[in-house]
Scaffold this motif. Structure first.
Motif, short mmCIF file in Angstrom:
data_model
loop_
_atom_site.label_atom_id
_atom_site.label_comp_id
_atom_site.label_asym_id
_atom_site.label_seq_id
_atom_site.Cartn_x
_atom_site.Cartn_y
_atom_site.Cartn_z
N ARG A 35 74.40 8.24 13.78
CA ARG A 35 75.68 7.92 14.43
C ARG A 35 75.97 6.42 14.44
O ARG A 35 76.79 5.96 15.24
CB ARG A 35 75.69 8.48 15.85
N THR A 36 75.31 5.67 13.56
CA THR A 36 75.62 4.25 13.44
C THR A 36 76.66 4.03 12.36
O THR A 36 76.81 4.84 11.44
CB THR A 36 74.35 3.44 13.10
N ALA A 37 77.38 2.92 12.46
CA ALA A 37 78.47 2.64 11.52
C ALA A 37 77.97 2.47 10.10
O ALA A 37 78.56 3.00 9.15
CB ALA A 37 79.23 1.39 11.98
N MET A 38 76.88 1.72 9.92
CA MET A 38 76.41 1.43 8.56
C MET A 38 75.86 2.70 7.89
O MET A 38 76.12 2.95 6.71
CB MET A 38 75.34 0.33 8.58
N ARG A 39 75.10 3.50 8.62
CA ARG A 39 74.58 4.74 8.03
C ARG A 39 75.73 5.67 7.67
O ARG A 39 75.74 6.27 6.58
CB ARG A 39 73.62 5.42 9.02
N SER A 40 76.71 5.79 8.54
CA SER A 40 77.85 6.68 8.29
C SER A 40 78.65 6.19 7.10
O SER A 40 79.11 7.00 6.28
CB SER A 40 78.73 6.76 9.54
N ALA A 41 78.85 4.88 6.99
CA ALA A 41 79.61 4.33 5.86
C ALA A 41 78.89 4.59 4.55
O ALA A 41 79.52 4.97 3.55
CB ALA A 41 79.83 2.83 6.07
N TRP A 70 83.52 -1.04 14.60
CA TRP A 70 82.70 -0.34 15.60
C TRP A 70 81.94 -1.40 16.41
O TRP A 70 81.10 -2.11 15.87
CB TRP A 70 81.73 0.62 14.93
N ASP A 71 82.28 -1.49 17.67
CA ASP A 71 81.57 -2.41 18.57
C ASP A 71 80.27 -1.73 18.99
O ASP A 71 80.25 -0.87 19.86
CB ASP A 71 82.45 -2.72 19.79
N GLU A 72 79.17 -2.14 18.35
CA GLU A 72 77.85 -1.59 18.64
C GLU A 72 77.00 -2.59 19.42
O GLU A 72 75.80 -2.71 19.22
CB GLU A 72 77.14 -1.19 17.35
N ALA A 73 77.65 -3.31 20.33
CA ALA A 73 76.96 -4.35 21.10
C ALA A 73 75.71 -3.80 21.77
O ALA A 73 74.68 -4.47 21.84
CB ALA A 73 77.91 -4.95 22.14
N TRP A 74 75.78 -2.56 22.26
CA TRP A 74 74.66 -1.96 22.98
C TRP A 74 73.90 -0.94 22.14
O TRP A 74 73.19 -0.11 22.68
CB TRP A 74 75.19 -1.29 24.25
N PHE A 75 74.06 -1.01 20.82
CA PHE A 75 73.54 0.07 19.97
C PHE A 75 72.75 -0.43 18.79
O PHE A 75 72.47 0.32 17.86
CB PHE A 75 74.73 0.92 19.49
N ALA A 76 72.33 -1.70 18.80
CA ALA A 76 71.60 -2.25 17.66
C ALA A 76 70.29 -1.51 17.41
O ALA A 76 69.86 -1.34 16.27
CB ALA A 76 71.33 -3.74 17.87
N PHE A 77 69.66 -1.02 18.48
CA PHE A 77 68.37 -0.33 18.36
C PHE A 77 68.49 1.01 17.65
O PHE A 77 67.49 1.55 17.15
CB PHE A 77 67.77 -0.11 19.75
N ALA A 78 69.70 1.57 17.58
CA ALA A 78 69.87 2.94 17.09
C ALA A 78 69.46 3.10 15.63
O ALA A 78 69.06 4.19 15.21
CB ALA A 78 71.33 3.37 17.26
N ARG A 79 69.52 2.04 14.86
CA ARG A 79 69.14 2.11 13.45
C ARG A 79 67.71 2.60 13.28
O ARG A 79 67.36 3.18 12.23
CB ARG A 79 69.32 0.72 12.84
N TYR A 112 82.96 -2.12 9.71
CA TYR A 112 82.32 -3.31 10.27
C TYR A 112 81.65 -2.91 11.59
O TYR A 112 82.19 -2.10 12.34
CB TYR A 112 83.34 -4.41 10.54
N ALA A 113 80.49 -3.50 11.84
CA ALA A 113 79.79 -3.26 13.11
C ALA A 113 79.36 -4.60 13.68
O ALA A 113 78.80 -5.44 12.97
CB ALA A 113 78.58 -2.36 12.91
N THR A 114 79.64 -4.80 14.95
CA THR A 114 79.17 -6.00 15.65
C THR A 114 78.08 -5.57 16.64
O THR A 114 78.26 -4.61 17.38
CB THR A 114 80.32 -6.70 16.39
N GLN A 115 76.98 -6.30 16.63
CA GLN A 115 75.83 -5.90 17.44
C GLN A 115 75.29 -7.08 18.24
O GLN A 115 75.08 -8.17 17.69
CB GLN A 115 74.71 -5.33 16.56
N SER A 116 75.02 -6.84 19.51
CA SER A 116 74.33 -7.82 20.34
C SER A 116 72.83 -7.59 20.19
O SER A 116 72.23 -6.83 20.95
CB SER A 116 74.74 -7.67 21.80
N THR A 117 72.24 -8.27 19.22
CA THR A 117 70.80 -8.13 19.01
C THR A 117 70.05 -8.46 20.28
O THR A 117 69.05 -7.82 20.62
CB THR A 117 70.34 -9.05 17.86
N ASN A 158 81.04 1.85 20.30
CA ASN A 158 80.02 2.85 20.00
C ASN A 158 78.63 2.20 20.08
O ASN A 158 78.31 1.37 19.24
CB ASN A 158 80.23 3.41 18.59
N CYS A 159 77.82 2.53 21.07
CA CYS A 159 78.17 3.44 22.15
C CYS A 159 78.80 2.68 23.30
O CYS A 159 78.71 1.46 23.36
CB CYS A 159 76.93 4.18 22.61
N THR A 160 79.43 3.41 24.21
CA THR A 160 80.06 2.78 25.35
C THR A 160 78.97 2.26 26.30
O THR A 160 77.79 2.63 26.19
CB THR A 160 80.95 3.76 26.11
#
Length: 913
Positions: free
Chosen positions: A508-514, A491-500, A561-566, A463-465
């Motif tokens: 739709r981010t893992a941490m906000r949803s949790a 949730w693999d958010e490698a391409w979604f770190a900016f979404a916060r 858990y969320a993993t992000q490629s900053t 998330n996201c693909t």
């Protein structure tokens, strides 16, 4: 003048209106024709009217200066107004208003008027005091507004680390518009006199009020509660900001209220110095970068190095006669800050107790997690850390089959029994979508019916693909927890770190949803809804459970858990990544195993430059992430609009919309496109709030089949080799353009120019083509746009790697290591011996991961039965790069003897049990 409806962003509208006003006022000051004079005056009057609804939300140039310019125009002082507007426009464009006062009178001296902010040296920019704006919310007259601003101005001191200007708006709605429109705002002061409704009727600004949700609660609210409600609303859309509440209510009344992001309450007083100091302290708290600061200080210390790393302090370079060019290229600081020491204030990544620990705590605050951990070797390693920490041999894990390969290898390392989940296919574009919630629920219910739910450990989704498809994260977690109340989510958010840092994307981010889910589960409303649904579903069938939106029990554990490629979407050196944790059972159940997994995969010599960049990247997004992400989305929207509305580009290219990439059944809002040439822009908020899947607008997938080039050829031979445009994702007939926080409007303009040039060249080529050349082109286009191969689903694990035939999980680890012994494997040619064996009815099983690029996901994993559909897809792809496949030998498969031996061992074990 362009219509407001043509603009996606109010920020772009403001920029363009000022640019148009400058052009018109300068032209008017030089015009002698009476007819043209009248036309310019009418245009300028319209522009001033449009800007009069926009400028109240910005400190520069300020409404007093704006009104003065408008009066100059009305009084016929055209040269004066042209001068003032030019100064304002230049200052807004260059950002010079952030570091100095901008005189607007013609007789003023300004030696720096051509001093562009972007042209200053990094050292000069670093020395300047950062600028921000403070929003005052109070319904006051002009005299009272001047009094408030002058009192705040008087509090400034030379030693202040920052400089700020005040903006005053009257109402709660205006305040919400301001914080979503004006990215300079870092603090809000809500005073007792604020009102509720805005009188501003600007169409594009009114869109911001959709974030308010239902207006009924606001209409019924007492005026004395407006300030507290404003703090709560701002927490919803921009939680990184600081708010201060000035109230006339008693301590007892305030104490029981939810004050959102309010940092301090001032009780019926006008202590401007205390307010000033609190504002500076709040911004300073976000401006801290403890590890970067420690590294800078370390680089200034004289040391004697009797340790590893000859490159430390640059000694091995400065003494060299042959590698001086490396020192010249990188400069001295990177080597002065290079060390392998964990003392002297620099801390240890493996056992942080100093600045690294504080930096990770600040990152946790910024990204909304309970704990955050830095990684210096990418999100691939982050994924393996989380999987190894949480998954034990024999645990069942539900995995998105077309996820990143690090997850598949993580399953091997952990010894998980894997249930692969199929995403819905996008056959026309040779790519997968995302996994429907119904498919996830079906697999969980099947495992429950087989008595295996206690062994189900984790759900792993991307998330996201890569292509920009985003899950409804909270809904997925809710319904899965209704079936398995202690399920862990990765949730693999490698391409979604900016979404916060976008109000729309954040939900739709893992941490906000949790965090939302933890709060929701404790509410009386949720408990009542759960009890009511349990009664309704007492005799429900699986089909009933699949059709209804399930409510999790109040006792469910939120474990996300969320993993992000900053480094992929925010500011960080390559391989800088983060693991964000929001797990209610982390302290009691996971912490020790997580620590061991972290130790297993993290280098004992981590790169301090990467850690420092993660620290500074966090500082940046807390202070200007909202602005940068907003501009990123604006750039992508401008690209979508330009391609979709250009008649020449439409002949050869197509921007894929949400309707193209998400089936109707998953788009409850009915929104199919973010831009339509007839209807204009669509507000994304509704679909991002409701739909099962949404499309990340910052990723623009362009169908290029109409050019006759496949995606890989278009990427390498056209975009890269000829125009120097870099992309890294293609499919058989598409290319993906990703905007980021560094994308500029100039970059978008260049890409459009390139596409237009390509389209013109294709037009010329086809005009001069012979009949046979035209026929060849049409066939290539048809092959790419009509004759596409269907995407294969995951076939199944071979019975030798399955515990039973009740549910589909397979032991991928056993299959992976079985292939280590060469006698267990054989190679079969794709169009020869492999094809013949399948025609003879043999069941062939892959001994390797087979990953074609593109599309980049495993179409075969160890232990998987090879299907005809998979082979047909491999043949149709015609790509040069297939990981795990030896073109000289063929496809690696298990021998029948190896499979028979496994089945025999399995039968003996079953009989013994």
């Amino acid at each position: 003048m362009d219509s407001v409806s043509e603009y996606y962003s109010a920020t772009q509208l403001r920029t363009d209106r000022w640019a148009a006003l400058r052009s018109a006022t300068v032209a008017l000051s030089r015009e002698t024709s009476r007819a043209k004079n009248r036309a310019y005056r009418a245009e300028i009057q319209e522009l001033f009217q449009a800007l009069s609804r926009i400028e109240p939300y910005w400190a520069f140039p300020g409404m007093s200066a704006f009104v003065h310019m408008r009066r100059q125009f009305e009084n016929g002082n055209f040269e004066d107004v042209a001068f003032s507007v030019t100064r304002v426009t230049r200052a807004l464009t260059t950002g010079s208003y952030r570091r100095r006062s901008i005189p607007l009178e013609r007789d003023s001296m300004d030696e720096e008027e051509n001093n562009d902010e972007a042209l200053l040296s990094p050292e000069a920019r670093a020395m300047a005091r950062p600028y921000f704006e403070v929003l005052i919310v109070d319904n006051v007259n002009d005299q009272q507004e001047r009094w408030i601003k002058s009192n705040m101005d008087r509090m400034r001191r030379i030693e202040d680390p920052f400089h700020y200007e005040a903006v005053v708006v009257p109402s709660l709605e205006d305040a919400l518009i301001a914080v979503l429109f004006n990215h300079n705002i870092q603090a809000i002061v809500a005073r007792p006199g604020l009102t509720l409704r805005s009188k501003n009727e600007n169409e594009i600004l009114q869109k911001y009020l959709t974030y308010l949700g239902s207006n009924e609660d606001l209409d019924n609210m007492l005026p004395e509660n407006y300030g507290a409600e404003l703090c709560r609303l701002i927490q919803k859309v921009r939680p990184e900001l600081d708010a201060y509440l000035v109230t006339e209510r008693s301590v007892e009344e305030i104490a029981g209220l939810d004050l959102g992001i309010c940092r301090r309450v001032f009780y019926n007083q006008e202590d401007f110095m205390e307010l000033h100091l609190n504002i500076l302290r709040g911004v300073e708290a976000r401006n801290k970068s403890p590890f970067f600061t420690a590294l800078v200080e370390y680089s200034k210390q004289p040391t004697g190095v009797f340790h590893a790393m000859p490159i430390s302090r640059g000694k091995s370079i400065s003494r060299s006669h042959w590698i001086q060019d490396m020192g010249a290229f990188y400069g001295p600081n990177i080597f002065l800050a290079e060390t392998s020491a964990t003392s002297g204030g620099l801390d240890s990544l493996l056992e942080p107790s100093g600045p690294i620990k504080r930096a990770q705590e600040l990152a946790s605050r910024a990204f909304g997690s309970k704990q955050t951990f830095f990684a210096t070797n990418g999100t691939s390693t982050c994924n393996k850390i989380v999987v190894q920490a949480l998954v034990r041999p024999g645990d069942i894990v539900l995995v998105d089959r077309d996820c990143h390969k690090s997850h598949h290898y993580g399953m091997v390392l952990a010894g998980a029994e894997v249930v692969y989940l199929d995403s819905y296919p996008l056959n026309e574009y040779s790519m997968y979508g995302a996994v429907p919630l119904r498919e996830i629920k079906h697999q969980l219910l099947a495992l429950k019916a087989a008595g295996k739910l206690d062994r189900v450990r984790m759900l792993l989704l991307t998330n996201c693909t890569f292509d920009g498809l985003v899950y409804n994260v909270q809904r997925v977690m809710e319904e899965c927890l209704a079936i398995k109340p202690d399920l862990v989510f990765l949730w693999d958010e490698a391409w979604f770190a900016f979404a916060r840092f976008s109000p729309t994307y954040r939900q739709r981010t893992a941490m906000r949803s949790a965090n939302n889910l933890r709060k929701q589960l404790r509410s009386d409303k949720h408990i009542a809804a759960y009890d009511a649904q349990q009664q309704q579903l007492e005799d429900a069938t699986e089909e009933d459970l699949l059709d209804v939106r399930l409510i999790p029990p109040p006792t469910a554990r939120v474990r996300a858990y969320a993993t992000q490629s900053t480094h992929k979407t925010l500011t960080s050196l390559r391989q800088g990544s983060m693991i964000h944790v929001n797990d209610q059972d982390f302290k009691g159940e996971v912490e020790q195993s997580f620590h061991e997994a972290y130790m297993t995969h993290t280098s004992t010599s981590p790169n301090y430059q990467i850690i420092a960049s993660l620290d500074v990247g966090r500082r940046q997004v807390e202070l200007e992430g909202f602005e940068f992400v907003q501009r990123q989305i604006e750039a992508a929207m401008a690209l979508r609009r330009a391609i979709s509305s250009h008649p020449l580009l439409q002949k050869y290219f197509k921007v894929l919309t949400a309707g193209d990439m998400i089936p109707d059944s998953y788009r409850q809002s009915g929104v199919s496109t973010y831009f339509d040439t007839e209807q204009g822009w669509t507000d994304m908020w509704e679909c991002w709030e409701r739909d099962d899947f949404v499309l990340d607008a910052t990723r623009v997938t362009l169908a290029v089949g109409g050019t006759g080039w496949d995606g890989d050829t278009f990427k390498n031979q056209v975009l890269m080799d000829k125009y120097g445009i870099q992309i890294n994702k293609t499919s058989r007939n598409t290319v993906l353009f990703m905007t980021n926080i560094g994308t500029t409007r100039s970059s978008v303009a260049y890409l459009i120019e390139v596409l237009v040039e390509i389209a013109n060249e294709l037009d010329d080529l086809l005009d001069d083509a012979s009949k046979m050349e035209r026929l060849s082109f049409d066939r290539r286009v048809a092959n790419l746009t009509e004759n596409y191969p269907p995407l294969p689903d995951f076939s199944r694990f071979h019975d030798a790697f399955r515990p039973d035939d009740l549910t589909p999980e397979g032991d991928i680890r056993s299959a992976y290591y079985l292939s280590y012994d060469e006698k267990n494997c054989d190679y079969l040619e794709l169009n020869g011996s492999l094809k013949q064996a399948m025609e003879e009815g043999r069941e062939l099983v892959s001994a390797s991961f087979i990953i074609p690029y593109p599309p980049g996901f495993p179409i075969l994993v160890p232990g998987q039965v090879i299907s005809r559909e998979i082979l047909d897809f491999m043949r149709a792809l015609d790509v040069n790069e297939i990981h795990g496949y030896r073109a000289d030998l063929g496809l690696r498969v298990f021998t029948q003897d190896a499979l028979n031996a496994l089945n025999k061992d399995k039968s003996i074990k079953t009989a013994a049990e």
